[in-house]
Write an enzyme that holds these catalytic residues in place. Structure first.
Site, PDB file in Angstrom:
ATOM      1  CB  SER A  12     -16.001 -27.704  23.800  1.00  0.00           C
ATOM      2  OG  SER A  12     -14.787 -28.420  23.804  1.00  0.00           O
TER       3      SER A  12
ATOM      4  CE1 TYR B 100     -13.634 -24.038  26.638  1.00  0.00           C
ATOM      5  CE2 TYR B 100     -13.040 -26.308  26.122  1.00  0.00           C
ATOM      6  CZ  TYR B 100     -13.526 -25.082  25.731  1.00  0.00           C
ATOM      7  OH  TYR B 100     -13.908 -24.880  24.426  1.00  0.00           O
TER       8      TYR B 100
END
Length: 357
Positions: A146, A171
């Site tokens: 990501s 995350y």
């Protein structure tokens, strides 16, 4: 430009998170383009967002008959992962299963540890043991990382050569951990792996927790949308079809196995950004979204847009700018995402009108 060194025809391909936004679109594209492949998909269909969207995506994959096999389970279940590998022997593994979302990681961290760390570990272990007893094993492990791994990086555009040691959310930390784990397994067990750092993926039937979708839901209900950092944010929005095209190209070039001067394997390991390389100002983004929702008839012509905007401070875990350096992707694969924000949001608006109204 790199030459493809693996053929997908006749192969069994495992896609984790297959009911997800990227997973379902990737599975559909691959099954359409490669007529002799079989896709094994696994997903536990969590209720993180509206599960009807996930079921609709899976429904669209049923047309491929026996070429698509769905396993309803979680990759955090090691027995389930081992069973898939022993029964189907996938040659290509594409790990897209993950608990997504920066803000949700603040309120429900357990989900991220279970899926993003334990689940990915199970996939790595299964890839490792796919070579046991002299079997050919997994040819290429491709996994989703990501843009969040760049954290508060002030250097733009974000390059895969940059240090990414300062995550600003759990995350992001789990995605960076995935990259480190994959590198270790590539080094120890010579598993060819490629990580892909996705930048703000959007499009029809996407994730309702993403800004474009969430804003639309709120505007339709007559609620105010919160514009963080008072609009002083930029995002590198990447249309889903561009993401899928990039993944398919990357899959077909496996990092080469080599031996270093120490006689040990050099990790067959690569990382790429996949983004539009064109950050959009948040205020411009919401204006384009509003215009396309009007044009599609999702919102009435007399909608008072200004009355439904609320400017608020930066949200915990967010960053002011994301901006992908895609030069390595262009150099190695001759590809650069190019769908304009207006075109992408127009397609989303028309899908939203048809799906919900």
């Amino acid at each position: 430009m790199l030459q493809y060194n693996v053929s997908l025809e006749g192969k069994t391909i495992l896609i984790t998170g297959v009911a997800g936004f990227i997973g379902a679109n990737l599975a559909k594209r691959m099954l359409n383009d490669f007529k002799s492949i079989r896709v094994i998909g696994i997903d536990c269909i969590t209720d993180y967002y509206d599960v009807s969207l996930k079921h609709e995506r899976l429904h669209e994959l049923k047309i491929f008959g026996e070429r698509f096999v769905f396993v309803y389970d979680t990759i955090a279940n090691k027995v389930a992962v081992e069973r898939i590998f022993s029964e189907y022997h996938p040659y290509i593994v594409i790990n897209l299963a993950a608990q997504a979302g920066v803000r949700y990681s603040i309120t429900n961290p357990d989900a991220y540890i279970e899926s993003n760390l334990i689940g990915f570990y199970n996939i790595l272990e299964a890839c490792r043991h796919s070579y046991d007893d002299g079997l050919d094993g997994v040819e290429h492990l491709v996994y989703a990382s990501s843009s969040s791994v760049y954290g508060a990086n002030s250097k733009i555009p974000y390059s895969t050569e940059d240090k990414v040691d300062n995550p600003v959310s759990l995350y992001a930390a789990t995605k960076k951990s995935n990259e480190l784990m994959a590198h270790a397994y590539s080094k120890l067990y010579n598993i060819p792996s490629t990580g892909l750092r996705f930048f703000t993926v959007y499009g029809p039937a996407g994730r309702p927790d993403m800004a474009y979708f969430g804003f639309t839901d709120k505007l339709v209900r007559g609620e105010k949308i919160k514009i963080f950092n008072y609009g002083n944010c930029k995002r590198d929005f990447t249309y889903i079809d561009d993401i899928v095209e990039g993944v398919i190209r990357v899959i077909q070039n496996v990092p080469m196995k080599n031996v270093g001067e120490d006689g040990l394997p050099v990790p067959p390991y690569k990382i790429y950004n996949i983004g539009n390389s064109c950050p959009e100002n948040l205020l411009d983004f919401v204006q384009v979204l509003y215009e396309e929702l009007l044009a599609a008839g999702v919102l009435p012509a007399d909608y008072d847009f200004d009355a439904h905007k609320e400017f608020v401070p930066m949200q915990l875990g967010d960053v002011p700018t994301t901006y992908a350096d895609t030069i390595p992707l262009e150099r190695d694969f001759g590809f650069k995402p190019s769908t304009s924000l207006r075109d992408g949001l127009r397609r989303f608006a028309h899908w939203y009108k048809e799906f919900y109204k």
